[in-house]
Design an enzyme around this catalytic site. Structure first.
Site, PDB file in Angstrom:
ATOM      1  N   PHE A 161     -50.098 -44.470 -72.654  1.00  0.00           N
ATOM      2  CA  PHE A 161     -50.363 -45.722 -73.363  1.00  0.00           C
ATOM      3  C   PHE A 161     -51.703 -45.739 -74.100  1.00  0.00           C
ATOM      4  CE2 PHE A 161     -48.196 -46.761 -69.230  1.00  0.00           C
ATOM      5  CZ  PHE A 161     -46.912 -46.602 -69.735  1.00  0.00           C
ATOM      6  N   CYS A 162     -52.139 -44.581 -74.582  1.00  0.00           N
ATOM      7  CA  CYS A 162     -53.427 -44.481 -75.279  1.00  0.00           C
ATOM      8  C   CYS A 162     -54.551 -45.087 -74.439  1.00  0.00           C
ATOM      9  CB  CYS A 162     -53.359 -45.122 -76.654  1.00  0.00           C
ATOM     10  SG  CYS A 162     -52.298 -44.212 -77.798  1.00  0.00           S
ATOM     11  N   ALA A 163     -54.438 -44.883 -73.142  1.00  0.00           N
ATOM     12  CA  ALA A 163     -55.471 -45.295 -72.188  1.00  0.00           C
ATOM     13  C   ALA A 163     -55.502 -44.238 -71.089  1.00  0.00           C
ATOM     14  CB  ALA A 163     -55.180 -46.676 -71.626  1.00  0.00           C
TER      15      ALA A 163
ATOM     16  N   CYS B  24     -49.974 -38.954 -74.865  1.00  0.00           N
ATOM     17  CA  CYS B  24     -49.352 -40.266 -74.994  1.00  0.00           C
ATOM     18  C   CYS B  24     -47.874 -40.127 -75.297  1.00  0.00           C
ATOM     19  CB  CYS B  24     -50.033 -41.051 -76.120  1.00  0.00           C
ATOM     20  SG  CYS B  24     -51.327 -42.158 -75.579  1.00  0.00           S
TER      21      CYS B  24
END
Length: 465
Positions: free
Chosen positions: A386-388, A406
């Protein structure tokens, strides 16, 4: 391959919308009647449960854009009627966004392409020597833009109070006389949990720092008041606010924006350009928001954001929040019935949150599970990091150096993966979608997938061979 009857799909179409009198009907969105094919045969109404990535356009937004489209014209300085009309619409949209965010009278609203673009703009206008403080829990849009500044990355807190304490300790150790900026999310794009923004802003200001709020996941779900939260800037994207036409917002204090070189150099940002006697060029830049809006702006994208702001305000956030809590409870209670499912959380089960929930399923690769939800049930969720990346790896208890990407599966179907599944929803989500989702998860956990899957171009897909 033969397929057994799909109970979650078969019963979903007959499920009625909740009759709970405290919950309003969902807001009309585009795509609400779209049907998609199932790999097991037949079609079903698509359940869009990936709002945290991009929310569907509100019908109201689409209608407003369609009504304006014949009158579209280039903004600013045009003598023609359509140009003047478009200019008025563009600048009125700026005023609408300022009102939606409860900005201070002297704040500027700058239109950008996205939250990522907004925070990169802010990164470019930081004063010399500015220190930046950011939690490792941030989305990459907030984590990565500060390449030309001294950055302190803060460990993931486990309570809101710990977040404030961690920030206060870090700020106490800095040079009290230099500029500093804190960047923090309002709601996590992984767990949905609300962050203590007002308390973090107070801590930042007590130590002479400023704060920017990443409201990409907060603004579509809760009211955002710049003045009440006492943040210096706020950034968000239209495509998460039911206005997917390629625009974003950076709103807040004007001084750093006015004192810097333009984010992009070109027409619109310049007020006056003249040749010098030595052959060079002198430029006088605008001191308004136009300073950082060079080029022909995305008028339709800007207008769509303003339309969404009006639609959400008129619907009433009290009603929207109450309905979303109703949906959150349905999903969380349903997932809690399955011991194989682990919901990811920083602050615990009782933490207030928006409609974003990430989880893993014992014995499943998350990409395989998400693919089965789509192919066999017509349910669109997201899988990945999730781009985290740092946050998800922390929540999964994996080594920070473990490889991952991701959205891409790192293991074959059935093997352990270092990613998760995210379900997210909002003002346009009907009860039937979350009920079908919970039912589908239960069936997959209990019975497994009906189809075989393989990895193709980094994605887990049904094997149709």
């Amino acid at each position: 391959m033969s397929a057994r009857p799909n109970a979650a799909v078969a019963t979903a179409s007959a499920s009625a919308e909740s009759a709970d009198p405290c919950c309003a009907a969902p807001l009309p969105v585009l795509g609400r009647d779209v049907t998609v094919p199932l790999v097991t045969g037949g079609e079903v109404t698509y359940a869009a449960l990936d709002y945290a990535a991009s929310a569907p356009a509100l019908q109201r937004v689409w209608d407003d854009v369609a009504a304006y489209a014949p009158y579209y014209g280039s903004v600013h300085r045009g003598a023609g009627y359509l140009s003047q009309l478009s200019t008025d619409l563009f600048e009125n949209s700026r005023a609408t966004v300022a009102e939606f965010l409860d900005c201070r009278p002297d704040d500027q609203v700058v239109f950008t392409r996205s939250t990522t673009d907004s925070l990169n703009l802010l990164a470019q206008v930081l004063p010399a020597g500015c220190e930046v403080f950011v939690f490792e829990t941030e989305h990459h849009a907030s984590l990565l833009p500060w390449r030309d500044a001294g950055v302190t990355y803060l460990d993931a807190p486990r309570t809101p109070a710990q977040a404030v304490e961690t920030l206060e300790r870090a700020l106490a150790d800095r040079d009290p006389h230099g500029p500093a900026l804190v960047c923090v999310t309002g709601a996590s794009n992984v767990t949905g949990e609300l962050w203590p923004v007002r308390e973090l802003a107070a801590a930042a200001h007590a130590h002479g720092a400023r704060i920017v709020l990443d409201a990409a996941q907060l603004a579509p779900h809760h009211p955002v008041s710049v003045r009440e939260l006492d943040v210096d800037w706020v950034a968000f994207s239209g495509h998460k606010l039911y206005a997917p036409f390629g625009s974003g917002v950076l709103a807040g204090r004007a001084d750093w924006l006015q004192d810097s070189e333009p984010y992009l150099a070109g027409g619109g940002a310049s007020r006056k350009v003249a040749r010098r006697a030595d052959g060079g060029v002198d430029v006088e830049w605008h001191t308004t928001s136009a300073r950082h809006e060079a080029g022909s702006p995305n008028v339709i994208g800007v207008y769509s954001i303003a339309s969404a702001c009006k639609a959400l305000t008129e619907a009433g956030f009290d009603s929207l929040v109450a309905r979303e809590r109703h949906l959150i409870a349905k999903v969380r209670e349903g997932l809690a019935e399955m011991p194989e499912v682990r919901v990811l959380s920083l602050f615990g089960d009782d933490a207030p949150r928006v409609g974003v929930i990430s989880f893993v399923v014992e014995g499943w690769n998350s990409s395989h599970f998400a693919a089965a939800l789509s192919a066999e049930y017509g349910i669109g969720v997201r899988d990945g990091l999730f781009c985290a990346h740092p946050l998800v790896r922390t929540l999964l208890g994996s080594d920070p150096q473990d490889p991952g990407e991701c959205g891409a599966p790192e293991a074959a179907p059935g093997e352990r993966s270092l990613n998760a599944i995210r379900v997210s929803f909002g003002a346009g989500t009907p009860d039937e979608h979350v009920e079908r989702f919970v039912g589908a998860v239960k069936e997959l956990v209990r019975d497994g997938a009906q189809w075989k899957y393989r990895t193709e171009d980094g994605r887990c897909v049904p094997d149709r061979g």
